[in-house]
Design a protein around this motif. Structure first.
Motif, PDB file in Angstrom:
ATOM      1  N   ALA A  26       0.847  -1.186   0.000  1.00 11.72           N
ATOM      2  CA  ALA A  26       0.000   0.000   0.000  1.00 11.72           C
ATOM      3  C   ALA A  26       0.885   1.240   0.000  1.00 11.72           C
ATOM      4  O   ALA A  26       1.925   1.269   0.669  1.00 11.72           O
ATOM      5  N   VAL A  27       0.486   2.242  -0.752  1.00 12.16           N
ATOM      6  CA  VAL A  27       1.156   3.536  -0.712  1.00 12.16           C
ATOM      7  C   VAL A  27       0.164   4.561  -0.166  1.00 12.16           C
ATOM      8  O   VAL A  27      -1.007   4.606  -0.582  1.00 12.16           O
ATOM      9  N   GLY A  28       0.623   5.333   0.820  1.00 11.83           N
ATOM     10  CA  GLY A  28      -0.207   6.387   1.395  1.00 11.83           C
ATOM     11  C   GLY A  28       0.052   7.707   0.701  1.00 11.83           C
ATOM     12  O   GLY A  28       1.196   8.027   0.329  1.00 11.83           O
ATOM     13  N   LEU A  29      -1.008   8.472   0.514  1.00 10.96           N
ATOM     14  CA  LEU A  29      -0.913   9.721  -0.242  1.00 10.96           C
ATOM     15  C   LEU A  29      -1.112  10.923   0.670  1.00 10.96           C
ATOM     16  O   LEU A  29      -1.653  10.814   1.784  1.00 10.96           O
ATOM     17  N   ALA A  30      -0.700  12.080   0.176  1.00  6.54           N
ATOM     18  CA  ALA A  30      -0.804  13.308   0.959  1.00  6.54           C
ATOM     19  C   ALA A  30      -2.244  13.762   1.147  1.00  6.54           C
ATOM     20  O   ALA A  30      -2.535  14.543   2.071  1.00  6.54           O
ATOM     21  N   ASP A  31      -3.163  13.296   0.315  1.00  3.56           N
ATOM     22  CA  ASP A  31      -4.565  13.695   0.447  1.00  3.56           C
ATOM     23  C   ASP A  31      -5.362  12.742   1.332  1.00  3.56           C
ATOM     24  O   ASP A  31      -6.587  12.826   1.380  1.00  3.56           O
ATOM     25  N   GLY A  32      -4.692  11.776   2.012  1.00  9.05           N
ATOM     26  CA  GLY A  32      -5.377  10.887   2.937  1.00  9.05           C
ATOM     27  C   GLY A  32      -5.887   9.602   2.323  1.00  9.05           C
ATOM     28  O   GLY A  32      -6.547   8.806   2.996  1.00  9.05           O
ATOM     29  N   ARG A  33      -5.600   9.389   1.055  1.00  7.02           N
ATOM     30  CA  ARG A  33      -6.023   8.163   0.406  1.00  7.02           C
ATOM     31  C   ARG A  33      -4.845   7.183   0.307  1.00  7.02           C
ATOM     32  O   ARG A  33      -3.686   7.559   0.498  1.00  7.02           O
ATOM     33  N   MET A  34      -5.173   5.949  -0.021  1.00 10.94           N
ATOM     34  CA  MET A  34      -4.131   4.940  -0.214  1.00 10.94           C
ATOM     35  C   MET A  34      -4.503   4.083  -1.418  1.00 10.94           C
ATOM     36  O   MET A  34      -5.673   3.912  -1.752  1.00 10.94           O
ATOM     37  N   LEU A  35      -3.447   3.545  -2.044  1.00  6.45           N
ATOM     38  CA  LEU A  35      -3.644   2.657  -3.184  1.00  6.45           C
ATOM     39  C   LEU A  35      -3.022   1.300  -2.841  1.00  6.45           C
ATOM     40  O   LEU A  35      -1.880   1.237  -2.379  1.00  6.45           O
ATOM     41  N   ILE A  36      -3.797   0.245  -3.072  1.00 14.22           N
ATOM     42  CA  ILE A  36      -3.324  -1.112  -2.797  1.00 14.22           C
ATOM     43  C   ILE A  36      -3.005  -1.794  -4.115  1.00 14.22           C
ATOM     44  O   ILE A  36      -3.824  -1.805  -5.049  1.00 14.22           O
ATOM     45  N   ALA A  37      -1.805  -2.364  -4.222  1.00 13.21           N
ATOM     46  CA  ALA A  37      -1.373  -3.035  -5.452  1.00 13.21           C
ATOM     47  C   ALA A  37      -0.576  -4.280  -5.095  1.00 13.21           C
ATOM     48  O   ALA A  37      -0.249  -4.522  -3.928  1.00 13.21           O
ATOM     49  N   ARG A  38      -0.255  -5.030  -6.141  1.00 17.60           N
ATOM     50  CA  ARG A  38       0.488  -6.277  -5.945  1.00 17.60           C
ATOM     51  C   ARG A  38       1.320  -6.561  -7.187  1.00 17.60           C
ATOM     52  O   ARG A  38       0.808  -6.503  -8.303  1.00 17.60           O
ATOM     53  N   HIS A  39       2.606  -6.821  -6.970  1.00 16.69           N
ATOM     54  CA  HIS A  39       3.424  -7.241  -8.114  1.00 16.69           C
ATOM     55  C   HIS A  39       3.346  -8.761  -8.210  1.00 16.69           C
ATOM     56  O   HIS A  39       3.524  -9.486  -7.223  1.00 16.69           O
ATOM     57  N   HIS A  40       3.078  -9.247  -9.417  1.00 23.03           N
ATOM     58  CA  HIS A  40       2.787 -10.657  -9.632  1.00 23.03           C
ATOM     59  C   HIS A  40       3.571 -11.151 -10.851  1.00 23.03           C
ATOM     60  O   HIS A  40       3.920 -10.371 -11.743  1.00 23.03           O
ATOM     61  N   TYR A  41       3.832 -12.479 -10.869  1.00 16.38           N
ATOM     62  CA  TYR A  41       4.658 -13.048 -11.928  1.00 16.38           C
ATOM     63  C   TYR A  41       3.962 -14.298 -12.485  1.00 16.38           C
ATOM     64  O   TYR A  41       3.777 -15.288 -11.773  1.00 16.38           O
ATOM     65  N   LYS A  42       3.581 -14.212 -13.740  1.00 13.45           N
ATOM     66  CA  LYS A  42       2.939 -15.335 -14.418  1.00 13.45           C
ATOM     67  C   LYS A  42       4.009 -16.173 -15.107  1.00 13.45           C
ATOM     68  O   LYS A  42       4.867 -15.633 -15.820  1.00 13.45           O
ATOM     69  N   ILE A  43       3.950 -17.471 -14.925  1.00 10.23           N
ATOM     70  CA  ILE A  43       4.951 -18.371 -15.494  1.00 10.23           C
ATOM     71  C   ILE A  43       4.296 -19.249 -16.551  1.00 10.23           C
ATOM     72  O   ILE A  43       3.256 -19.871 -16.305  1.00 10.23           O
ATOM     73  N   SER A  44       4.890 -19.295 -17.709  1.00 11.28           N
ATOM     74  CA  SER A  44       4.426 -20.161 -18.784  1.00 11.28           C
ATOM     75  C   SER A  44       5.635 -20.843 -19.423  1.00 11.28           C
ATOM     76  O   SER A  44       6.782 -20.465 -19.163  1.00 11.28           O
ATOM     77  N   TYR A  45       5.366 -21.845 -20.259  1.00 12.90           N
ATOM     78  CA  TYR A  45       6.455 -22.633 -20.850  1.00 12.90           C
ATOM     79  C   TYR A  45       6.257 -22.792 -22.365  1.00 12.90           C
ATOM     80  O   TYR A  45       6.045 -23.886 -22.864  1.00 12.90           O
ATOM     81  N   PRO A  46       6.345 -21.707 -23.127  1.00 17.18           N
ATOM     82  CA  PRO A  46       6.285 -21.848 -24.592  1.00 17.18           C
ATOM     83  C   PRO A  46       7.558 -22.496 -25.114  1.00 17.18           C
ATOM     84  O   PRO A  46       8.672 -22.129 -24.704  1.00 17.18           O
ATOM     85  N   ASN A  47       7.381 -23.460 -25.992  1.00 14.19           N
ATOM     86  CA  ASN A  47       8.524 -24.200 -26.564  1.00 14.19           C
ATOM     87  C   ASN A  47       9.394 -24.827 -25.467  1.00 14.19           C
ATOM     88  O   ASN A  47      10.620 -24.908 -25.595  1.00 14.19           O
ATOM     89  N   ASP A  48       8.730 -25.221 -24.369  1.00 19.28           N
ATOM     90  CA  ASP A  48       9.409 -25.888 -23.249  1.00 19.28           C
ATOM     91  C   ASP A  48      10.482 -25.020 -22.592  1.00 19.28           C
ATOM     92  O   ASP A  48      11.414 -25.518 -21.966  1.00 19.28           O
ATOM     93  N   GLU A  49      10.332 -23.734 -22.709  1.00 20.23           N
ATOM     94  CA  GLU A  49      11.234 -22.812 -22.044  1.00 20.23           C
ATOM     95  C   GLU A  49      10.431 -21.933 -21.080  1.00 20.23           C
ATOM     96  O   GLU A  49       9.347 -21.453 -21.431  1.00 20.23           O
ATOM     97  N   ARG A  50      10.989 -21.722 -19.911  1.00 19.56           N
ATOM     98  CA  ARG A  50      10.263 -20.943 -18.904  1.00 19.56           C
ATOM     99  C   ARG A  50      10.225 -19.474 -19.300  1.00 19.56           C
ATOM    100  O   ARG A  50      11.245 -18.877 -19.647  1.00 19.56           O
ATOM    101  N   LEU A  51       9.027 -18.906 -19.220  1.00 14.90           N
ATOM    102  CA  LEU A  51       8.834 -17.492 -19.510  1.00 14.90           C
ATOM    103  C   LEU A  51       8.112 -16.860 -18.327  1.00 14.90           C
ATOM    104  O   LEU A  51       7.021 -17.288 -17.954  1.00 14.90           O
ATOM    105  N   ILE A  52       8.723 -15.846 -17.738  1.00 15.44           N
ATOM    106  CA  ILE A  52       8.139 -15.140 -16.598  1.00 15.44           C
ATOM    107  C   ILE A  52       7.610 -13.806 -17.091  1.00 15.44           C
ATOM    108  O   ILE A  52       8.361 -12.974 -17.630  1.00 15.44           O
ATOM    109  N   THR A  53       6.304 -13.601 -16.908  1.00 12.73           N
ATOM    110  CA  THR A  53       5.662 -12.359 -17.344  1.00 12.73           C
ATOM    111  C   THR A  53       5.216 -11.579 -16.116  1.00 12.73           C
ATOM    112  O   THR A  53       4.241 -11.950 -15.451  1.00 12.73           O
ATOM    113  N   PRO A  54       5.912 -10.495 -15.770  1.00 13.44           N
ATOM    114  CA  PRO A  54       5.520  -9.732 -14.576  1.00 13.44           C
ATOM    115  C   PRO A  54       4.377  -8.766 -14.869  1.00 13.44           C
ATOM    116  O   PRO A  54       4.309  -8.173 -15.961  1.00 13.44           O
ATOM    117  N   VAL A  55       3.501  -8.619 -13.904  1.00  9.17           N
ATOM    118  CA  VAL A  55       2.374  -7.681 -14.035  1.00  9.17           C
ATOM    119  C   VAL A  55       2.153  -7.020 -12.683  1.00  9.17           C
ATOM    120  O   VAL A  55       2.484  -7.570 -11.630  1.00  9.17           O
TER     121      VAL A  55
END
Length: 741
Positions: free
Chosen positions: A133-162
């Motif tokens: 969470a980040v707190g703001l000067a106007d009294g509000r806050m924003l909640i977020a999450r860094h996430h990592y999707k893992i897939s295996y195209p062509n049998d190789e690991r691919l990490i896609t961050p969002v």
């Protein structure tokens, strides 16, 4: 001609005999050497498995490149599971996912904030959830999450961050003024956020999660939190994972412990004197708080309940070169952490074992730090605006001498204690590897087994070897030795499923048997002297055990038959409850008494066989000479036979004790396998051998738990070696003393 043939025959016979003697000598020497070699192999293999437990951590810098993205100060850095993608959040709201190996940007963006929004505070729920969470000067806050999707195209690991917004895409109103400090906790039931505002007070909200059982959509129901006024200005506020304890820490080292549910401050005090707070983080699990100061000390504090009240107490501390700690980074899956001081010294510690595992000097002082979930990669931001990547090898930090043999103050415990608890259902668990209760249980089981086995076996050996008729001895001795072939798993099975319930049901009978058995035998012997000689002469000397056997059976039957009436009269119908209520002695069905009886039954043949051979092997001319000089048979036994046979008897007792110490299946099946340190005969125990048998199949190969079990085997091995060595020394001294009789 015949003389020459005879001489040749003698020569060949002598040569053949010499060959056999040499072959026997070589074979015996080879066999003995093979046994010693096998023992040495076991010893060194155990050492090979346990040595990694005591190795220090190893660190090596692998990469160095310019800081990624915006020149604004860094609010937070993180590294994903595979240590391939890093995350950086800057104070201007921009974020960057980048390759840890070379610093190239994978993706970037900006938080969903108003254009003129000013970030005033930051806090992360936990490194495992990655929600912040980040707190703001106007009294509000924003909640977020860094996430990592893992897939295996062509049998190789691919990490896609969002970057995700799990609850709202826009900032949420928390207060009417600037959020100077903020803390956030997320659980399956609720989301709680608390902030210290520019108005000088605490503001909090709870969002209760309500799930629609048809659509499985989660709706947040907002509740206001009423929080007490503070008399200190916070440097850091932290909310525990259960969302009921708020820790307020000031820059000068003062603390306030707030009960969120009761809306009051329950404890207040000072963290340290003559130093300033520099950083405060939760250890894994969120129960302990790591507090660092400007004097170079990092201390572990957690809540302790005593006298019905909760107190925030200092448990242990870690100090470097008296330089102020800049930042602390706890590990994600263990109770370890990394610190960096303002001189650029990096240190790795483990809290429970109190080990200082490694220390190194950075090229320049650091400002931020992040450790990968597997604790194998460390990402450091320096004051010069560079990122350093360090590889860490730190496999087994959990073990130290204090953890194994001293009292340790574990989380959620009211005081330091000896605890063995190697696993639990939660990943936040703190492994407890104290050998003290296991060693105590091993000695306890051996003690009660020897209390029962030693007198019966030695006395039986004395009578069998010295008094019993030879014809009867030829039947009794093989029968007792045959008992040794009975598998201990059968004895353990019978002890756990039949003997333990029997002892619990007929507890007065058990004590009566121990009390009245010797009285009954002595009474029968006294009455035997008054039986007319014309009847006694029909029983030859040495056959009297046949007469005693019915007496023993009768005493046992009478004691069991009288058990229930005695229990009703003396113990109000429940002897176990009487023990607990009147004497404060707890009773467990599978206890040391059951183990002592069952394991004593298993040890008796070993002690009996060796002791009986030692007594029977005493030269007859010694006893005949003593009798010829006027000594009675008993005087001869005590003064001549027993001293001469004492080395063998002592060896029998030591071998029997070794058998009791190493016994596995009986202890495993006949006790509750609870690692407690209680000499109570009605409580169970867990031995080193049984612990290895129980847990070795559940451990991950080469894990700390796996190697600790090998260390337990090494302790058992060394204990047996030391006891046998001392026994051999004593045996040799007895042999030297009485060998000239």
């Amino acid at each position: 001609m015949s003389d020459s043939v005879f001489a040749g025959s003698n020569t060949r016979f002598a040569q053949w005999r010499k060959f056999k003697d040499k072959a026997a000598a070589v074979g015996i020497t080879a066999g003995g050497s093979g046994v010693l070699f096998a023992i040495l192999l076991i010893f060194f293999y155990l050492l090979y498995e346990i040595m990694p437990l005591f190795q220090s951590a190893h660190m090596e810098q692998t990469q160095r490149y310019a800081r990624v993205g915006s020149p604004a100060p860094t609010l937070h850095m993180a590294v994903e599971e595979q240590a391939e993608v890093g995350f950086r959040l800057a104070a201007d709201g921009t974020y960057y996912f980048f390759s840890v190996s070379d610093g190239s940007i994978v993706s970037e963006g900006r938080l969903n904030l108003p254009a003129d929004a000013e970030i005033t505070s930051f806090n992360i729920d936990s490194e495992n959830s990655r929600i912040f969470a980040v707190g703001l000067a106007d009294g509000r806050m924003l909640i977020a999450r860094h996430h990592y999707k893992i897939s295996y195209p062509n049998d190789e690991r691919l990490i896609t961050p969002v970057l995700q917004y799990p609850y709202a895409d826009e900032p949420i109103r928390l207060a009417d003024s600037s959020l100077q400090k903020i803390t956030l906790r997320n659980s399956e039931e609720a989301l709680v956020a608390i902030a210290y505002t520019a108005n000088g007070g605490l503001e909090g909200r709870r969002w209760v999660k309500e799930e629609d059982f048809l659509t499985e959509e989660i709706t947040l129901v907002e509740e206001n939190l009423t929080l007490p006024d503070l008399d200190i200005k916070p440097h850091t506020i932290l909310l525990g994972p259960t969302q009921d304890w708020l820790y307020v820490l000031s820059h000068k080292g003062q603390y306030r412990l707030v009960d969120v549910d009761e809306e009051e401050v329950v404890d207040a005090g000072v963290l340290f004197d003559n130093a300033l707070l520099t950083d405060a983080r939760f250890l894994l699990g969120g129960y302990s708080v790591l507090v660092s100061n400007s004097a170079g000390e990092t201390a572990q504090w957690f809540n302790v309940k005593s006298d019905g009240a909760v107190h925030f107490e200092k448990i242990r501390s870690f100090r470097n070169a008296d330089k102020g700690i800049v930042t602390v980074s706890p590990e994600h899956r263990r109770k370890g952490f990394v610190t960096v001081n303002d001189a650029g010294q990096l240190d790795i510690y483990y809290s429970t074992s109190q080990r200082h595992l490694a220390s190194t000097k950075l090229p320049e002082p650091a400002t931020k730090m992040a450790i990968a979930p597997r604790a194998e990669t460390l990402l450091i931001e320096t004051q010069g605006g560079e990122l350093l990547v360090w590889e860490i090898e730190n496999e087994h930090p959990e073990v130290s001498w204090s953890v194994l043999w001293e009292k340790v103050w574990y989380e959620s415990y009211p005081e330091p204690d000896y605890i063995w608890q190697s696993s639990a259902s939660t990943n936040d668990f703190e492994p407890k590897y104290s050998f003290a209760p296991l060693a105590f249980g091993t000695l306890k089981a051996a003690f009660y087994a020897m209390i029962i086995a030693a007198p019966l076996a030695v006395c039986g050996a004395i009578y069998t070897a010295y008094f019993m008729a030879p014809a009867m001895r030829r039947k009794v001795k093989p029968l007792i030795e045959l008992m040794e072939a009975l598998p201990t798993v059968i004895l353990g099975f019978l002890a756990g499923l039949w003997l333990a319930p029997f002892v619990e049901k007929h507890l007065p009978a058990v004590f009566s048997i121990f009390l009245f058995m010797p009285i009954g035998v002595l009474l029968f012997a006294w009455l035997w002297n008054y039986i007319p000689m014309r009847f006694r002469k029909h029983v030859p000397d040495g056959w009297h055990p046949l007469l005693v056997a019915p007496v023993i059976i009768l005493v046992v039957v009478v004691c069991v038959w009288m058990s229930a009436p005695v229990e009703r009269v003396l113990f109000d119908g429940d002897m176990r409850a009487w023990f607990t209520a009147e004497l404060g002695i707890s009773f467990d069905q599978r206890n040391a008494l059951v183990v002592g009886i069952a394991m004593g039954f298993a040890v008796i043949p070993t002690i009996f066989s060796i002791a009986e051979d030692a007594i029977f092997s005493v030269p007859k001319h010694l006893s005949y000479g003593s009798l010829a000089l006027g000594a009675t048979p008993w005087q001869t036994l005590v003064g001549v036979v027993m001293p001469t046979a004492s080395p063998g008897i002592f060896s029998a007792l030591m071998i029997g004790m070794g058998r009791a110490v190493g016994e596995t299946m009986i202890v495993l099946m006949a006790t509750g396998n609870t690692p407690v340190m209680d000499m109570n005969i009605f409580e169970g125990m867990r031995t080193l051998a049984a612990n290895i048998a129980v847990e070795i199949g559940e451990t991950e190969v080469d894990s700390s738990h796996y190697r600790v079990l090998f260390l337990a085997a090494f302790v058992l091995f060394m204990f047996t070696f030391v006891v046998n060595t001392l026994a051999e020394i004593v045996r040799q001294r007895l042999r030297n003393r009485y060998g000239n009789l």
